[in-house]
Design an enzyme around this catalytic site. Sequence first.
Site, PDB file in Angstrom:
ATOM      1  N   GLU A 262       0.817  -1.214   0.000  1.00 48.49           N
ATOM      2  CA  GLU A 262       0.000   0.000   0.000  1.00 48.49           C
ATOM      3  C   GLU A 262       0.853   1.268   0.000  1.00 48.49           C
ATOM      4  OE1 GLU A 262      -2.699  -0.656   3.350  1.00 48.49           O
ATOM      5  OE2 GLU A 262      -4.053  -1.754   2.019  1.00 48.49           O
ATOM      6  N   LYS A 336      -1.777 -11.805   8.400  1.00 49.74           N
ATOM      7  CA  LYS A 336      -3.157 -11.504   8.810  1.00 49.74           C
ATOM      8  C   LYS A 336      -3.980 -12.787   8.848  1.00 49.74           C
ATOM      9  CE  LYS A 336      -3.515  -6.651   7.525  1.00 49.74           C
ATOM     10  NZ  LYS A 336      -4.302  -5.544   6.963  1.00 49.74           N
ATOM     11  N   ASP A 341      -8.386  -8.787   4.213  1.00 50.35           N
ATOM     12  CA  ASP A 341      -8.099  -7.702   5.154  1.00 50.35           C
ATOM     13  C   ASP A 341      -9.151  -7.614   6.262  1.00 50.35           C
ATOM     14  OD1 ASP A 341      -6.940  -5.553   6.305  1.00 50.35           O
ATOM     15  OD2 ASP A 341      -7.559  -4.090   4.818  1.00 50.35           O
ATOM     16  N   GLU A 369     -12.344  -2.049  12.322  1.00 48.72           N
ATOM     17  CA  GLU A 369     -12.392  -1.342  11.032  1.00 48.72           C
ATOM     18  C   GLU A 369     -13.560  -1.800  10.156  1.00 48.72           C
ATOM     19  OE1 GLU A 369      -8.717  -1.608   8.872  1.00 48.72           O
ATOM     20  OE2 GLU A 369      -9.544  -0.637   7.090  1.00 48.72           O
TER      21      GLU A 369
HETATM   22  C1  GCV Z   1      -2.254   0.545   8.442  1.00 50.11           C
HETATM   23  C2  GCV Z   1      -5.941  -1.959   5.673  1.00 50.11           C
HETATM   24  C3  GCV Z   1      -6.315  -0.681   6.368  1.00 50.11           C
HETATM   25  C4  GCV Z   1      -5.151   0.277   6.406  1.00 50.11           C
HETATM   26  C5  GCV Z   1      -3.967  -0.424   7.091  1.00 50.11           C
HETATM   27  C6  GCV Z   1      -3.655  -1.684   6.298  1.00 50.11           C
HETATM   28  C7  GCV Z   1      -2.536  -2.491   6.913  1.00 50.11           C
HETATM   29  O1  GCV Z   1      -5.745  -1.745   4.324  1.00 50.11           O
HETATM   30  O2  GCV Z   1      -7.422  -0.124   5.753  1.00 50.11           O
HETATM   31  O3  GCV Z   1      -5.539   1.423   7.107  1.00 50.11           O
HETATM   32  O4  GCV Z   1      -2.850   0.405   7.179  1.00 50.11           O
HETATM   33  O5  GCV Z   1      -4.785  -2.501   6.252  1.00 50.11           O
HETATM   34  O6  GCV Z   1      -2.846  -3.455   7.594  1.00 50.11           O
HETATM   35  O7  GCV Z   1      -1.379  -2.173   6.712  1.00 50.11           O
END
Ligand code: GCV
Length: 644
Positions: A262, A336, A341, A369
Amino acid sequence: MDFSEMWLDIKPIENIDINSVSITCTSRETASSAAVWELRNSFSRLLPDVRFTERDADYKIKISIAPMDSPESFTLSADNNGASIVGGGGAGTLYAAFTLLRDIRLNGFKTLNISETPSLPLRMIDHWDNIDGSIERGYSGKSFFFVDGELVINERTVQYARFLASIGINACAINNVNVRWGAEMLITDKYAEKLSALGELFERYGIKLYICIDFSAPISVGKMDTSDPLDEKVQKWWKSCANELFSKVTGLGGFLVKADSEGQPGPYAYGRNHADGANMLAKAVKPFGGKVIWRCFVYNCAQDWRDTETDRACSAYQSFSPLDGKFDDNVILQIKNGPMDFQVREPVHPLFGAMNNTNIIAEVQLAQEYTGQQRHVCCLLQMFRDFLDHRTYCNDDNDTVSDVICGIAAVSNTGDDHCWTGSELAAANLYGYGRLSFNKTLKAEDIVDEWVKLTFENNDAQSIISDILLNSHDAYEKYTVPLGIGWMCKPNVHYGPDPWGYEFDRWGTYNRADRNAVGVDRSSEGTRYSLLYNEPLRTQYNSVETCPDELLLFFHRVPYDHKLKNGKTVIQHIYDTHFEGYEKAKSFAKAWKTLEGKIDDRTYENGCERFNEQLRSAKEWRDIINTFFYRFSGIADEKGRKIY
Ligand code: GCV
C-alpha cells in the site's frame, strides 16, 4: 463504576476475615517489583481496612524466582492463609500476581494450584498511532502515545502497561506501520530519551517496545540515495542505527515493518525480495537480541477490475511461500488471519499452512475497522477461537494455526477516550485477546463471562451483556455481508453499506455480482486460489458441493437460485439473514435499555447512543444489500417482506 480502569477497577469484598497482609519478595527483577505493587494496591482496595505488615500477618504472600520453562512461567498456590508465587523470571511473578488477583475477585479466597507457561511466546499489540496524535483506523479518540509529534509518557501510559500485563501481553509496537509525517525520525536521537523512558516502564510490566520503521530510512533519515538491502552502505547504516538505538533505548524488542505494501517502500524497488529486506535488518539488530517482525500484507493495490486472473487473495502466498526457510532466525513473519483484510468472514490465510521453516505469527484486528467501528457491538473472540483451532494440514498432527505460530499480534482498539475503547463493550475484545494469547485453550464464552464479571457488578447486567456479546458477531455478519463475499462497505471509511463501492476500484476487492450470479471464482477454474491450501482443504474449498456455506461466495461464483447446504437458495439466504440480523440488533438495543440503573449512567448512555446508531446502520445495511440483490436477481422474497 469507573471505566478509566476497565477490568482493573477493584471493589472491596465483604466479610473476609483478613486484617493484615504481608508480601515478601526475594526476586530483584523489575517486573517482580511491579508484582508487589499490584498486589499491595489491589489488596488495599479489596480490603480497605487491611494493614500491611512484615510479620505475623493473617494473609502471607511470598514471591520468589526459580528455574522454569520460561521466565514467563509461574506456579501459584494459595489458600485462606496466603499465596506462594514462584516465577521463572520477573514476568512470571507478575503474571502470577495478576492471576491471583483475578481469581480472588472472581471466586473469593479459595485454594488454588496453578502452573502456567504462556501458550504463545510472543503476544503483541500493534498501535496504528501516528506521530501527530491521530490513529489510523482508530475509533476511541486520539493517541495516548503521541501528541503533536512528541512521545508522551504519563499516568495513562502506566495504566495502559498495567492493562497489558494483566492479560499477559509482552510486546507493543507504538506507532503506525504506515510510517509517515515525521514518524521516520523515531529511530533518531531526537526520540531516544523518551523511548527509553517508555521502554523502561514497559520493561517493568514485562513488555518489549517495538518501533515501526520506514524501510527507506537510509534515504528519508540518512539522506543517502538508496535503501537497497544488498548495498553495503545501506547495511552499515542500519547497523549503526541499531547500535545507537539499542544502546540508548531500554527494553527495545526490535522493529515491525510494512514493506512493499500500500505504497510503503520495500525491497522490490531494487529487485530484491522480502527475505533480502528482512534479513538485512535482522542482521543489524541481532547483536542486541533484537527481532524483526515483517508483515506479509503484500498485494498489488493498483489492480484493474477487468482483470479476472490477478487475485489479491493469492498475493501474500505467492510472495512469501517460495521464501520459506530463507529468513534469519530473528525474523518473524506476521500474517493476517485471512488473505484479504480483516473482513467479518474470511477463510484462514493459506500461508499458515505453507511456512514450516519460518517463524510466523498471526495478526488480528481489535480495532473494528470492518466490524462496526466500535459503534456496533461485535465481539471477535469466537472468531479468534475458530481461527486458532483451524487445521492447516501442514503436518500429520499439531497443525492448527495455534500450533504453527510462535505468537500473535493484534491491531489495538484503544485511544485517549474516557473508557479507552470507544464503546465500553469493545474492551472485551482487548481483554479476551490477551487472555486467549496467553492461554490458547480458553473458550470464548468463558472469557466473556470472566470479563463481564470483572467489569460489571450487577448480576442481571452481567448475563445480559454476556448474551449480547456472544451473539453479536453472528448478528453483525448477518445484516452486513453474506456468505463470505466481503467488501460491501463504503470505500476508504469502511463503514456503512455500498455494495458496489469497491467493484471498479484498484484494490482487488470485487464481488462480481450481476443479474445471473454473485461471488468470485477462486477455484481451479478461476483464480486458482483454492489450490493454495493443503489437502483436504484444497479439495473441500475447490468444489461448490463441499465448500462451507459461510465461505461459498468467497470461493465460488454461483447463480442466485443455487441451493445452499442449509436448503435455502443463495438469494433467500441473503434476504433471511439480513432480516434476522436486524432483528437481533434490535433485541440487543432493547436488552441494553433494561440496564438503566443497573450499570453506571455514563456507560449506559454511551451504550444507548451506540445501539441507536447500530440499529440505524443495521437497517441501512439490510435494506441496501437486499435491494441490491433483488434488483439484480429479480427474485422476490418468499416471505414477501419489504424490499425496495
Ligand atoms: C495501516 C488496511 C487498512 C489500512 C492499514 C492496512 C494495513 O488496508 O485499511 O488502514 O494500514 O490494512 O494493515 O497495513
